[in-house]
Design an enzyme around this catalytic site. Sequence first.
Site, PDB file in Angstrom:
ATOM      1  N   ASP A 178       0.735  -1.423  -0.073  1.00 25.37           N
ATOM      2  CA  ASP A 178       0.155  -0.118  -0.098  1.00 25.37           C
ATOM      3  C   ASP A 178       0.775   1.308   0.007  1.00 25.37           C
ATOM      4  O   ASP A 178       0.327   2.315  -0.166  1.00 25.37           O
ATOM      5  CB  ASP A 178      -1.007  -0.083   1.142  1.00 25.37           C
ATOM      6  N   GLY A 197       0.830   8.868   1.781  1.00 23.28           N
ATOM      7  CA  GLY A 197       0.366  10.269   1.568  1.00 23.28           C
ATOM      8  C   GLY A 197      -0.580  10.543   0.721  1.00 23.28           C
ATOM      9  O   GLY A 197      -1.420  11.667   0.918  1.00 23.28           O
ATOM     10  N   VAL A 213      -7.165   3.385   1.993  1.00 22.89           N
ATOM     11  CA  VAL A 213      -6.416   2.696   0.890  1.00 22.89           C
ATOM     12  C   VAL A 213      -7.573   1.745   0.549  1.00 22.89           C
ATOM     13  O   VAL A 213      -7.589   0.569   0.865  1.00 22.89           O
ATOM     14  CB  VAL A 213      -5.163   2.006   1.190  1.00 22.89           C
ATOM     15  N   TYR A 263      -9.647  -0.574   3.141  1.00 23.76           N
ATOM     16  CA  TYR A 263      -8.905  -0.413   4.625  1.00 23.76           C
ATOM     17  C   TYR A 263      -8.878   1.193   4.929  1.00 23.76           C
ATOM     18  O   TYR A 263      -8.224   1.905   4.038  1.00 23.76           O
ATOM     19  CB  TYR A 263      -7.494  -1.204   4.614  1.00 23.76           C
ATOM     20  N   GLU A 293      25.425  -7.034   8.237  1.00 28.25           N
ATOM     21  CA  GLU A 293      23.886  -6.970   7.849  1.00 28.25           C
ATOM     22  C   GLU A 293      23.375  -8.530   8.029  1.00 28.25           C
ATOM     23  O   GLU A 293      22.382  -8.653   8.064  1.00 28.25           O
ATOM     24  CB  GLU A 293      23.937  -6.570   6.394  1.00 28.25           C
TER      25      GLU A 293
END
Length: 639
Positions: free
Chosen positions: A304, A311, A385, A388, A487
């Site tokens: 999403d 935004g 969205v 939702y 990492e």
Amino acid sequence: MTQPEAAAPVAPAPAHPLAMLRPDEIERAVAIVRAERSLPEAARFAYIGLDEPVKDAVTQLVDGAFPPRRVRLVIVPGPTAHVIEAVVSLDGSVTSWLECPETRPALLFEESMHAIRAVKDNADWQAAMRLRGITDFAKVQVDPWPSGNFGVAHEDDRRISRCIFYYREDPTDNGYARPIEGVIAFVDHGRQEVLEVVDYGVVPIPPERGNYRGDSVGPARTDLKPLTITQPEGPSFTVDGNLVEWQRWSFRVSMDPYEGLVLHTIGYEDGGRVRPILHRAAVSEMVVPYGDPGPMHGWKNAFDIGEWGLGRMANSLTLGCDCVGEIHYFDVNFATEGGVPYTLAHAICMHEEDYGILWKHVDMQGGTTEVRRSRRLVVSSIATVGNYEYGFYWYFYLDGSMQLEVKLTGIMSTMALAPGERPTNGSIVAPQLAAPYHQHLFNVRLDFDVDGPRNTVYEVDAVAAPAGPDNPLGNTILSVATPLRTELEAQRVVDPLRSRIWKIVNPEVRNGLGEPVAYKLVPASTPTLLADPTSSVGRRAGFATRNLWVTPYDRKEWRAAGDHPNQHAGGAGLPTWTAANRPIEATDVVVWHTFGVTHIPRPEDWPVMPVEYTGFQLVPVGFFDRNPALDVSPSDHCT
Ligand code: CO
């Protein structure tokens, strides 16, 4: 080449490097691009946002002024799978221009509207509707979904969606109560062309309209008395542009078209100086994979942020409804896909909330009672969205803690069932209506600067020691801290049985007790991605397979699934970057935390979901020498 001055006569004065983008800055950026590069008239702007300066440049003045601001644009020049990533310096010219073939932007709103019209005009689709007894096509809701990456021929070199359908007897009906099961339309968004209408067979449309509005649910309660929040002397925060100061906290607020709410340069004033904690904090990506295997729902994996944009989907918030109390709103300037600035009023809400007690002790011996009230500063936004709603709430507390809480509400994605059918991978929520099991997994990008940029991340577990000579009573608790040095070592999952936290330490700065200062990330009891790692969503949402990732700061590493996840084959973002296995000790680290919920729907989630909560906390650990909230005054009634 045309001089950009001819297109945009006045260069705007540079604002603070992290101030929100202004309409004149958006206009000028678009004017410079159009003047310098020949863009087709039909070109669209999938993104126009501030190109944030590198960390060191945020505080550096050049000749007593901030340097010129830069704007980043993602341009869609035509109907194919091709975007241009451009950066424009507002003092004059395009500074970067990158052609990206085989790349899709997020779904564009304008094209989605065209897709809906194209579907309704399509004869195959109309035939599929008539087969289901629907002849008034105005009563059909068309939802274009990001199509994912499944090796379907329609995906090649196209920007497509899969459209699915719902029936509304009345325009105000619940849009998701009556799915028109079995029909999917593939639409080429760039060319506004229906590619194929697939019909998997008729399932009766569920009978109930699932309405939740006040006039549909019977008499409203009449016994809730008014609850009024008043701050007769006003709020305790101050706002200067997008700079907020509250109870020693300071930070800047902005909103990105895709990430939504962003916080910058979060610091805490202590001993006469602002001590940095986070350079930047924002939700970088999210994914909602659905767990039904059938062809109608098995491909649903909404990203999403990268496929739509939190935004771009943000609500304009309303006093007394979304936020209550003494509210400060921030308006946000975005650009239309045509490149024209517009203002989303009240996109961000800020207010204070009473939060119960902060600390308390009753001293039986001394006969004293000390209690202090807790209060938090709330910075929030809500995005819709499709079906939702997602609310994002950053909290700041008086004891130096922070929290991100995500509120999930709105309407679940649904499927129609044949009479008597019981789903295996979903819950029945109304007659002949089910909601498939699914997950909502968010990834937050936390650019920590705990008392400076050079930090080390430790995993800390609370464990029992084996009984033995060193543990004669069998009661020993150990706190085992393991540095995450590379990492790959830093790809971790939660472990609630060990009270696992991750501690972000500055090894070079000591507190008054001689220990290195730190903040800890306290995860909730949160899942990772349940889908198989080799599945389409398993490849595309690699970030969701771990709860923790740590990378060395790199300006290009911004979103957990890469910048363009729409129809992406997978592997982009965190899995690719961390494959280099870079060292992350005592360096400028970025912490990426995946959190969320696995949603096994309940009947009580229907027809509209009461808020479900998820999130995490950031808590000082030796950042202070003692409880930093001892100086909070007792409230009036407690003295
Ligand atoms: Co859900």
